[in-house]
Design a protein around this motif. Structure first.
Motif, PDB file in Angstrom:
ATOM      1  N   GLN A  36      -6.627  14.737  20.287  1.00 47.35           N
ATOM      2  CA  GLN A  36      -6.725  14.222  18.924  1.00 47.35           C
ATOM      3  C   GLN A  36      -8.130  14.426  18.386  1.00 47.35           C
ATOM      4  OE1 GLN A  36      -4.413  10.574  17.688  1.00 47.35           O
ATOM      5  NE2 GLN A  36      -5.077  10.025  19.745  1.00 47.35           N
ATOM      6  N   SER A  37      -8.279  14.206  17.094  1.00 51.76           N
ATOM      7  CA  SER A  37      -9.617  14.113  16.535  1.00 51.76           C
ATOM      8  C   SER A  37     -10.294  12.888  17.145  1.00 51.76           C
ATOM      9  CB  SER A  37      -9.550  13.985  15.011  1.00 51.76           C
ATOM     10  OG  SER A  37      -8.761  12.878  14.643  1.00 51.76           O
ATOM     11  N   THR A  38     -11.617  12.921  17.197  1.00 48.45           N
ATOM     12  CA  THR A  38     -12.345  11.862  17.892  1.00 48.45           C
ATOM     13  C   THR A  38     -12.356  10.544  17.126  1.00 48.45           C
ATOM     14  OG1 THR A  38     -14.394  12.657  16.866  1.00 48.45           O
ATOM     15  CG2 THR A  38     -13.845  13.507  19.057  1.00 48.45           C
ATOM     16  N   GLU A  39     -12.151  10.585  15.807  1.00 47.87           N
ATOM     17  CA  GLU A  39     -12.175   9.355  15.036  1.00 47.87           C
ATOM     18  C   GLU A  39     -10.902   8.540  15.284  1.00 47.87           C
ATOM     19  OE1 GLU A  39     -12.793  10.086  10.944  1.00 47.87           O
ATOM     20  OE2 GLU A  39     -14.759  11.001  11.216  1.00 47.87           O
ATOM     21  N   ARG A  40     -11.092   7.232  15.415  1.00 52.78           N
ATOM     22  CA  ARG A  40      -9.959   6.345  15.649  1.00 52.78           C
ATOM     23  C   ARG A  40      -9.160   6.215  14.352  1.00 52.78           C
ATOM     24  NH1 ARG A  40      -8.354   0.879  16.343  1.00 52.78           N
ATOM     25  NH2 ARG A  40      -7.448   0.511  18.402  1.00 52.78           N
ATOM     26  N   GLY A  41      -7.823   6.311  14.441  1.00 56.92           N
ATOM     27  CA  GLY A  41      -6.988   6.271  13.251  1.00 56.92           C
ATOM     28  C   GLY A  41      -6.665   4.865  12.811  1.00 56.92           C
ATOM     29  N   GLU A  42      -7.600   4.206  12.172  1.00 55.24           N
ATOM     30  CA  GLU A  42      -7.385   2.824  11.768  1.00 55.24           C
ATOM     31  C   GLU A  42      -7.682   2.649  10.278  1.00 55.24           C
ATOM     32  OE1 GLU A  42     -11.730   0.988  12.980  1.00 55.24           O
ATOM     33  OE2 GLU A  42     -10.198   1.217  14.546  1.00 55.24           O
ATOM     34  N   ASN A  72      -1.581  17.316  10.870  1.00 52.26           N
ATOM     35  CA  ASN A  72      -0.351  16.738  10.338  1.00 52.26           C
ATOM     36  C   ASN A  72      -0.696  15.603   9.379  1.00 52.26           C
ATOM     37  OD1 ASN A  72       0.865  18.492  12.076  1.00 52.26           O
ATOM     38  ND2 ASN A  72       2.014  16.940  13.217  1.00 52.26           N
ATOM     39  N   ARG A  73      -0.042  15.588   8.215  1.00 52.42           N
ATOM     40  CA  ARG A  73      -0.273  14.544   7.213  1.00 52.42           C
ATOM     41  C   ARG A  73       1.071  13.993   6.757  1.00 52.42           C
ATOM     42  NH1 ARG A  73      -1.642  16.137   2.596  1.00 52.42           N
ATOM     43  NH2 ARG A  73      -1.281  18.385   2.804  1.00 52.42           N
ATOM     44  N   ILE A  74       1.070  12.683   6.474  1.00 52.04           N
ATOM     45  CA  ILE A  74       2.292  12.075   5.961  1.00 52.04           C
ATOM     46  C   ILE A  74       1.936  10.933   5.016  1.00 52.04           C
ATOM     47  CG2 ILE A  74       2.630  10.330   7.779  1.00 52.04           C
ATOM     48  CD1 ILE A  74       5.638  11.121   7.718  1.00 52.04           C
ATOM     49  N   LYS A  75       2.668  10.838   3.910  1.00 50.47           N
ATOM     50  CA  LYS A  75       2.469   9.728   2.970  1.00 50.47           C
ATOM     51  C   LYS A  75       3.375   8.577   3.403  1.00 50.47           C
ATOM     52  CE  LYS A  75       1.312  10.337  -1.237  1.00 50.47           C
ATOM     53  NZ  LYS A  75       1.239  10.675  -2.695  1.00 50.47           N
ATOM     54  N   PHE A  76       2.827   7.376   3.344  1.00 51.94           N
ATOM     55  CA  PHE A  76       3.589   6.217   3.802  1.00 51.94           C
ATOM     56  C   PHE A  76       3.503   5.082   2.792  1.00 51.94           C
ATOM     57  CE2 PHE A  76      -0.706   5.261   5.180  1.00 51.94           C
ATOM     58  CZ  PHE A  76      -0.824   3.898   4.937  1.00 51.94           C
ATOM     59  N   GLN A  77       4.394   4.128   2.951  1.00 48.11           N
ATOM     60  CA  GLN A  77       4.346   2.870   2.219  1.00 48.11           C
ATOM     61  C   GLN A  77       4.271   1.735   3.231  1.00 48.11           C
ATOM     62  OE1 GLN A  77       7.967   3.126  -0.104  1.00 48.11           O
ATOM     63  NE2 GLN A  77       6.881   3.958  -1.877  1.00 48.11           N
ATOM     64  N   ALA A  78       3.492   0.734   2.900  1.00 46.69           N
ATOM     65  CA  ALA A  78       3.379  -0.447   3.754  1.00 46.69           C
ATOM     66  C   ALA A  78       3.420  -1.680   2.867  1.00 46.69           C
ATOM     67  CB  ALA A  78       2.086  -0.407   4.568  1.00 46.69           C
ATOM     68  N   ALA A  79       3.861  -2.770   3.437  1.00 47.07           N
ATOM     69  CA  ALA A  79       3.931  -4.032   2.707  1.00 47.07           C
ATOM     70  C   ALA A  79       3.805  -5.162   3.707  1.00 47.07           C
ATOM     71  CB  ALA A  79       5.239  -4.143   1.920  1.00 47.07           C
ATOM     72  N   ALA A  80       3.505  -6.348   3.213  1.00 47.14           N
ATOM     73  CA  ALA A  80       3.411  -7.513   4.091  1.00 47.14           C
ATOM     74  C   ALA A  80       3.779  -8.755   3.306  1.00 47.14           C
ATOM     75  CB  ALA A  80       2.004  -7.644   4.679  1.00 47.14           C
ATOM     76  N   GLN A 115       0.843  -1.200   0.000  1.00 44.90           N
ATOM     77  CA  GLN A 115       0.000   0.000   0.000  1.00 44.90           C
ATOM     78  C   GLN A 115       0.876   1.246   0.000  1.00 44.90           C
ATOM     79  OE1 GLN A 115      -2.317   0.834   3.586  1.00 44.90           O
ATOM     80  NE2 GLN A 115      -4.033   1.525   2.322  1.00 44.90           N
ATOM     81  N   GLU A 116       0.424   2.287  -0.699  1.00 44.57           N
ATOM     82  CA  GLU A 116       1.005   3.624  -0.586  1.00 44.57           C
ATOM     83  C   GLU A 116      -0.158   4.581  -0.379  1.00 44.57           C
ATOM     84  OE1 GLU A 116       4.387   4.751  -2.953  1.00 44.57           O
ATOM     85  OE2 GLU A 116       3.444   6.679  -3.417  1.00 44.57           O
ATOM     86  N   TYR A 117      -0.193   5.203   0.783  1.00 48.73           N
ATOM     87  CA  TYR A 117      -1.365   5.984   1.147  1.00 48.73           C
ATOM     88  C   TYR A 117      -0.931   7.126   2.061  1.00 48.73           C
ATOM     89  CZ  TYR A 117      -6.486   6.243   1.386  1.00 48.73           C
ATOM     90  OH  TYR A 117      -7.804   6.617   1.244  1.00 48.73           O
ATOM     91  N   GLU A 118      -1.895   7.844   2.584  1.00 54.35           N
ATOM     92  CA  GLU A 118      -1.614   8.989   3.454  1.00 54.35           C
ATOM     93  C   GLU A 118      -2.388   8.849   4.745  1.00 54.35           C
ATOM     94  OE1 GLU A 118      -3.216  13.173   2.868  1.00 54.35           O
ATOM     95  OE2 GLU A 118      -1.104  13.472   2.294  1.00 54.35           O
ATOM     96  N   ILE A 119      -1.737   9.201   5.857  1.00 58.01           N
ATOM     97  CA  ILE A 119      -2.429   9.270   7.139  1.00 58.01           C
ATOM     98  C   ILE A 119      -2.348  10.704   7.649  1.00 58.01           C
ATOM     99  CG2 ILE A 119      -2.131   6.865   7.830  1.00 58.01           C
ATOM    100  CD1 ILE A 119       0.336   7.641   9.351  1.00 58.01           C
TER     101      ILE A 119
END
Length: 445
Positions: A242-248, A123-131, A101-105
């Motif tokens: 934080q914002s009330t929404e869970r960051g998942e 604050n925003r950051i683009k990330f890469q994830a793999a499994a 995945q390549e996405y932004e949180i």
């Protein structure tokens, strides 16, 4: 009409599991990989490189890497991340053992002003994830890294944008997804604590961090368990809400098992976790298996042209297993059963029907008892072998009363090669007996 054969017990559906248990100590590896350098301030219960586990990812045993693009020259990750699917919220399942995945949180921060939460900035950051799934351990390794320099601080006043926003904390971890009606026979857990750094540190940290999501227990003889994991981010920092929404992120499905019949030669692979949102397809190349490939193509595309000929009731032959690439559709799937060498009764029954259709029985009518000289395969030259599709190692083979089949005389070398590739496919794609759907596709190159 085909006779009815003894039915097989269906494998019960398995629910997702949610117990968040710690992963046990990893098995020792022959050599521990060199850990990557840690950024100042990274917080880990276990440091990267604290112990290597082993996995072959379906390609023979090798150390599970501490980077998804290791060893150097591995092309899968760039290929995966470069696809549009990788930009989706749930990423891309690349194959049965790999995901990316390549996405932004992002995380919004608030401060109490006169008893009310006031937005200070985001604050925003683009990330890469793999499994990468293990094939000798009930686990999948999940990797994460922020893209260097891809952090943004939106909405902050100029002073706080320089002095506050970059120093706030960001915590990342995969977690097992809780759900209803969890089976008590299986558990899912993450084997190390979250990775936590300041936003500015993430932005300048080029290495991968990783966790192992593990499974134990399950149902049936193969101890099958279905789980889901997801990435979770927590931007909590002292003095800021934080914002009330869970960051998942969205849940990613895996299936783990302890089946003991996966082998490449003498090497066995008794445990594994694979990604469920991938369709396993056995691919034959016409350039490598022209005779078997053409047989399968004809059986899938023009079954009435194949032997044995139409049954006495006159219905058109129906043969399953086709992967419709151009139409974006799938035909009815095939399902693996124990082979004759493994004592499989269905495979043995399939062989009996195949021999009848091929005229391989001794006696006045070699097509007995199910066919004759007009319906069975005509005599063929010595040195050829009678090939059947669907395969004898499938539940939908020649003896299945619900489906029809095809036989053809092909060269021994071509037939032997095709059979060996099917056995390799069963292991590489972790095709569980009776449970996993799979398809067959014939390509030119």
């Amino acid at each position: 009409m085909k006779h009815a054969r003894r039915g097989m017990a269906a494998i019960a559906s398995l629910a997702l599991t949610a117990a968040l248990l710690a992963l046990g100590a990893p098995p020792a590896a022959a050599a521990s990989p060199k850990p990557p350098a840690s950024a100042p301030g990274i917080e880990y219960t276990a440091k990267p490189g604290d112990g290597a586990q082993r996995s072959s990812n379906g390609k023979g045993t090798a150390e599970m890497p501490i980077s998804p693009d290791n060893p150097a020259g591995t092309e899968w990750l760039n290929d995966c991340l470069g696809s549009s699917d990788a930009q989706d919220p749930d990423g891309r399942v690349y194959n049965r053992f790999k995901w990316c995945q390549e996405y932004e949180i992002k995380n919004s921060y608030y401060k109490k002003v006169d008893g009310k939460n006031v937005l200070k900035g985001t604050n925003r950051i683009k990330f890469q994830a793999a499994a990468i799934g293990y094939n000798d351990t009930r686990a999948t390794r999940v990797f994460f890294r922020a893209k260097t320099g891809q952090v943004n601080y939106d909405g902050w006043n100029p002073l706080e944008k320089r002095t506050v926003a970059p120093n706030l904390k960001l915590e990342i971890t995969p977690e097992c997804v809780p759900g209803a009606n969890q089976p008590t026979t299986a558990t899912c857990g993450v084997g190390r604590s979250p990775a936590k750094m300041e936003w500015a540190q993430w932005s300048n940290f080029p290495d991968w961090v990783y966790w192992d999501v593990s499974s134990s227990g399950g149902k049936g003889e193969d101890q099958v368990a279905f789980h889901q994991w997801r990435l979770y981010m927590n931007g909590a920092s002292p003095g800021y809400e934080q914002s009330t929404e869970r960051g998942e992120g969205p849940p990613i499905g895996i299936r783990c098992d302890s089946a003991d019949y996966f082998k490449h030669g003498p090497k066995s692979y008794p445990h594994a976790c694979i990604y469920t949102n991938a369709y396993p397809v056995m691919i034959y190349k016409m350039s490598e298996n022209p005779q078997v490939g053409q047989h399968i193509r004809d059986a899938q595309n023009n079954p009435d042209s194949t032997w044995p000929k139409k049954p006495k009731d006159g219905h058109s032959k129906r043969i399953p297993g086709k992967w419709h690439v151009s139409e974006g559709l799938r035909g009815a799937p095939l399902h693996r059963v124990p082979s004759r060498d493994e004592g499989g009764t269905i495979a043995d029954e399939n062989e009996r029907w195949k021999k009848s259709a091929c005229g391989q029985n001794k006696g006045l009518n070699p097509w007995a008892p199910y066919y004759d000289a007009t319906t069975g395969l005509p005599p063929y030259p010595a040195g050829l072998q009678c090939d059947e599709y669907p395969f004898s190692s499938t539940d939908e083979g020649a003896s299945d009363p619900k489906w029809d089949f095809s036989v053809r005389a092909v060269g021994e070398t071509d037939n032997t090669s095709a059979g060996a590739k099917l056995r390799v496919f069963y292991t590489n794609d972790r095709i569980l007996m009776f449970l996993d759907d799979f398809w067959v596709n014939v390509v030119d190159a």
